[in-house]
Design an enzyme around this catalytic site. Structure first.
Site, PDB file in Angstrom:
ATOM      1  NE  ARG A   1      -3.902   1.602  -0.073  1.00 19.83           N
ATOM      2  CZ  ARG A   1      -4.550   1.633  -1.225  1.00 19.83           C
ATOM      3  NH1 ARG A   1      -4.450   0.654  -2.070  1.00 19.83           N
ATOM      4  NH2 ARG A   1      -5.300   2.642  -1.535  1.00 19.83           N
TER       5      ARG A   1
ATOM      6  CB  CYS B   1      -4.581  -5.585   3.753  1.00 21.50           C
ATOM      7  SG  CYS B   1      -3.228  -6.175   4.760  1.00 21.50           S
TER       8      CYS B   1
ATOM      9  N   PRO C   1      -9.593   3.680  -2.660  1.00 23.63           N
ATOM     10  CG  PRO C   1     -11.349   5.224  -2.520  1.00 23.63           C
ATOM     11  CD  PRO C   1     -10.899   3.883  -2.008  1.00 23.63           C
ATOM     12  CB  ILE C   2      -5.101   6.896  -4.186  1.00 24.74           C
ATOM     13  CG1 ILE C   2      -5.022   6.667  -5.702  1.00 24.74           C
ATOM     14  CG2 ILE C   2      -4.642   5.670  -3.433  1.00 24.74           C
ATOM     15  CD1 ILE C   2      -3.580   6.656  -6.207  1.00 24.74           C
ATOM     16  CG  ASP C   3     -10.867   9.948  -3.863  1.00 25.89           C
ATOM     17  OD1 ASP C   3     -10.630   8.864  -3.305  1.00 25.89           O
ATOM     18  OD2 ASP C   3     -11.611  10.806  -3.380  1.00 25.89           O
ATOM     19  CD  GLN C   4     -10.343  13.250  -0.788  1.00 25.21           C
ATOM     20  OE1 GLN C   4     -10.099  14.390  -0.395  1.00 25.21           O
ATOM     21  NE2 GLN C   4     -11.295  13.010  -1.676  1.00 25.21           N
TER      22      GLN C   4
ATOM     23  CB  ILE D   1     -11.790   2.576   8.698  1.00 24.44           C
ATOM     24  CG1 ILE D   1     -11.789   3.273  10.068  1.00 24.44           C
ATOM     25  CG2 ILE D   1     -10.718   3.150   7.762  1.00 24.44           C
ATOM     26  CD1 ILE D   1     -11.930   4.769  10.073  1.00 24.44           C
TER      27      ILE D   1
ATOM     28  NE  ARG E   1       1.778  -6.103   3.453  1.00 25.51           N
ATOM     29  CZ  ARG E   1       0.593  -5.611   3.809  1.00 25.51           C
ATOM     30  NH1 ARG E   1      -0.465  -6.352   3.799  1.00 25.51           N
ATOM     31  NH2 ARG E   1       0.478  -4.350   4.148  1.00 25.51           N
TER      32      ARG E   1
HETATM   33  N1  EPU Z   1     -10.096   6.873   1.244  1.00 21.13           N
HETATM   34  C1  EPU Z   1     -10.697   7.445   0.148  1.00 21.13           C
HETATM   35  N2  EPU Z   1      -9.920   8.175  -0.722  1.00 21.13           N
HETATM   36  C2  EPU Z   1      -8.575   8.328  -0.506  1.00 21.13           C
HETATM   37  C3  EPU Z   1      -7.965   7.742   0.600  1.00 21.13           C
HETATM   38  C4  EPU Z   1      -8.756   7.007   1.488  1.00 21.13           C
HETATM   39  O1  EPU Z   1     -11.906   7.333  -0.056  1.00 21.13           O
HETATM   40  O2  EPU Z   1      -7.943   9.005  -1.345  1.00 21.13           O
HETATM   41  C5  EPU Z   1     -10.935   6.137   2.220  1.00 21.13           C
HETATM   42  C6  EPU Z   1     -10.544   4.663   2.336  1.00 21.13           C
HETATM   43  O3  EPU Z   1     -11.178   3.887   1.368  1.00 21.13           O
HETATM   44  C7  EPU Z   1     -10.974   4.350   3.762  1.00 21.13           C
HETATM   45  C8  EPU Z   1     -10.746   5.664   4.513  1.00 21.13           C
HETATM   46  O4  EPU Z   1     -10.697   6.664   3.512  1.00 21.13           O
HETATM   47  O5  EPU Z   1     -12.333   4.048   3.793  1.00 21.13           O
HETATM   48  C9  EPU Z   1      -9.475   5.736   5.323  1.00 21.13           C
HETATM   49  O6  EPU Z   1      -8.361   5.379   4.523  1.00 21.13           O
HETATM   50  P1  EPU Z   1      -6.882   5.903   4.821  1.00 21.13           P
HETATM   51  O7  EPU Z   1      -6.422   6.661   3.642  1.00 21.13           O
HETATM   52  O8  EPU Z   1      -6.857   6.561   6.163  1.00 21.13           O
HETATM   53  O9  EPU Z   1      -6.099   4.531   4.879  1.00 21.13           O
HETATM   54  P2  EPU Z   1      -4.682   4.179   4.243  1.00 21.13           P
HETATM   55  O10 EPU Z   1      -3.793   5.351   4.336  1.00 21.13           O
HETATM   56  O11 EPU Z   1      -4.840   3.490   2.949  1.00 21.13           O
HETATM   57  C10 EPU Z   1      -3.625   3.514   6.530  1.00 21.13           C
HETATM   58  C11 EPU Z   1      -2.915   2.315   7.060  1.00 21.13           C
HETATM   59  C12 EPU Z   1      -3.923   1.184   7.289  1.00 21.13           C
HETATM   60  C13 EPU Z   1      -5.007   1.673   8.237  1.00 21.13           C
HETATM   61  C14 EPU Z   1      -5.652   2.955   7.718  1.00 21.13           C
HETATM   62  C15 EPU Z   1      -6.654   3.565   8.686  1.00 21.13           C
HETATM   63  C16 EPU Z   1      -0.737   2.560   6.056  1.00 21.13           C
HETATM   64  C17 EPU Z   1       0.247   2.067   5.069  1.00 21.13           C
HETATM   65  N3  EPU Z   1      -1.900   1.894   6.112  1.00 21.13           N
HETATM   66  O12 EPU Z   1      -4.191   3.100   5.287  1.00 21.13           O
HETATM   67  O13 EPU Z   1      -3.193   0.163   7.911  1.00 21.13           O
HETATM   68  O14 EPU Z   1      -6.007   0.681   8.382  1.00 21.13           O
HETATM   69  O15 EPU Z   1      -4.619   3.941   7.456  1.00 21.13           O
HETATM   70  O16 EPU Z   1      -6.045   3.840   9.912  1.00 21.13           O
HETATM   71  O17 EPU Z   1      -0.489   3.495   6.808  1.00 21.13           O
HETATM   72  C18 EPU Z   1      -2.612  -2.038   8.511  1.00 21.13           C
HETATM   73  O18 EPU Z   1      -1.567  -1.577   8.993  1.00 21.13           O
HETATM   74  O19 EPU Z   1      -2.997  -3.213   8.715  1.00 21.13           O
HETATM   75  C19 EPU Z   1      -3.439  -1.161   7.676  1.00 21.13           C
HETATM   76  C20 EPU Z   1      -4.354  -1.635   6.840  1.00 21.13           C
END
Ligand code: EPU
Length: 419
Positions: free
Chosen positions: A93, A117, A123-126, A328, A398
């Protein structure tokens, strides 16, 4: 194929030392790309996500020296390409942090869509919205992200949702931008503060990390020549706290920041177990069947989604029926099917799961669907009667440094077996 074989039940007892935070380290490593020089990072967890991250950096031209298994020195003076290896970036990720860092340093990057995972849509739109507001042009074609900018310019950026990854990524990209960036509705997780502290140590000017408004005044360059130590892993610490409760054990969890563990501590006390805050260690013990409790996962400082499956093991053994609401991720209850194979009585419907507590779990062959699900199964296997075989270890590896060693040292009967 490797599997973990756990024979239970064993009440976990003794001391365990927490490693550096995975989710901070996987951002700090790419963030070093902003430094035209050398820096040393200590307290890095020795896990497979870090090894892949190092391989990606090396292919971009970083020179990496391992000082010991938890410390590296990185020299990024001669980056040789703006094309990140697609096969490696799609393996995990946090490869998306390469985009923010390379846009900041080189003004250009080509990278595979991030993997990681399978927790539902990710998504990564933000992230993309933030880069575009800083002046980058971002396109996604056939699983590859192309991002380019002449010179990033600071901007106000309002995040439509609270996102850990987008907050960190945009913060990294803004460090060398011209002018000031203000990220509003920022995430507040401890690893966000840690990445900001790292960047500030190297010469950045970031204020407000840990609140929902982060202000980044762009600087000309980062000086490097410093050493930084990664914050202790909040989620690993929480995993062992919940392992102490599920196995009715008695653990002293060392090298943790107890302030980061408040939401977990509150729930552990609610289920009737005991927690003693000793500053840089936390003592958790439990000598009776846990009470039921309801949980809703939330961004920090709420109860972390990354501890939801481990808490699920505690609640599957609790006295009464508990409810977990996962706010989440769409799909973070896959582990409940595996716990049900072990005798749990869990019904998951969408983002809600009902845990009708049972007195005992029983060993069974189970499959880890993701990283935290894997940790939950190790806890369940230790609490259960009989032999549990856990498959799909690549998920656990991981994010947890030498999990079987740490569990064995506190009494678990656990072996890694190559079939
Ligand atoms: N989201 C969007 N658009 C975006 C980014 C996120 O809609 O551009 C949504 C996601 O789909 C989700 C929510 O926003 O529903 C939160 O996502 P976030 O971006 O906070 O998650 P992430 O950065 O992809 C990190 C951790 C995850 C953890 C989440 C929430 C890393 C590498 N991963 O993921 O960790 O669950 O924050 O705290 O930092 C883990 O370590 O097992 C793990 C999955």
């Amino acid at each position: 194929m490797e599997k973990l074989v756990v024979t239970g039940p064993t009440p976990l007892k003794g001391e365990v030392t927490i490693s550096g935070a995975k989710n901070a380290a996987v951002a700090i490593l790419p963030a070093t790309l902003l430094i035209d020089g050398v820096c040393t990072i200590e307290n890095i967890p020795n896990i497979s996500d870090i090894k892949i991250s190092c391989e990606i950096l090396e292919q971009l031209g970083s020179k990496i020296t391992w000082n010991n298994k938890n410390s590296i020195t990185i020299e990024n003076s001669n980056l040789t390409t703006t094309k990140a290896p697609l096969d490696l970036t799609s393996k995990f990720r946090a490869s998306y942090y390469i985009i923010g860092a390379m846009l900041g340093r080189m003004g250009e990057i080509e990278v595979g869509m991030p993997g990681g995972c399978k927790l539902g849509a990710r998504p990564i739109d933000q992230h993309i919205k933030g880069f575009e507001l800083l002046g980058a042009n971002v396109t996604v074609e056939k699983g590859t992200i192309y991002a380019k900018a002449k010179k990033l310019k600071g901007s106000p950026i309002y995040m439509d949702i609270v996102s850990v990854g987008a907050t960190i990524n945009v913060m990294i990209a803004s460090v060398l931008a011209k002018g000031t960036t203000i990220i509003d509705n920022a995430a507040k997780e401890p690893h966000i503060v840690d990445v900001a502290n790292f960047l500030n140590t190297m010469g950045a000017d970031i204020r407000g990390a840990g609140t929902d408004v982060i202000k980044i005044n762009g600087v000309e360059k980062l000086h490097g020549n410093s050493t930084y130590s990664v914050v202790p892993d909040q989620i690993e610490a929480g995993t062992f706290m919940l392992a102490a409760v599920a196995t009715r054990g008695d653990l002293i969890i060392k090298n943790c920041i107890t302030k980061h563990l408040e939401s977990i501590t509150a729930k552990i006390i609610e289920v009737g177990a005991n927690v003693e805050d000793n500053g840089d260690s936390i003592h958790v013990w439990c000598n009776k069947r846990p009470n039921k409790a309801n949980i809703k996962t939330l961004p920090y400082p709420g109860f972390p989604t990354d501890l939801q499956p481990q808490m699920g093991v505690v609640l599957s053994l609790a006295n009464g029926t508990s409810i977990i609401n996962e706010s989440i991720w769409e799909s973070r209850f896959q582990y409940t099917d595996e716990l049900n194979k072990m005798g749990a009585k869990i019904t998951a419907q969408g983002k809600t799961a009902f845990f009708e507590g049972v007195k005992k779990l029983y060993g069974a062959p189970v499959y880890s669907s993701d990283l935290r699900a894997g940790a939950a199964l190790v806890i369940a296997g230790t609490a259960a009667n009989g032999v549990t075989e856990i498959y799909n270890l690549e998920h656990i590896d991981r994010g947890y440094e030498n999990i079987e060693d740490k569990f064995r040292k506190i009494g678990a009967k656990i072996e890694r077996v190559n079939e």
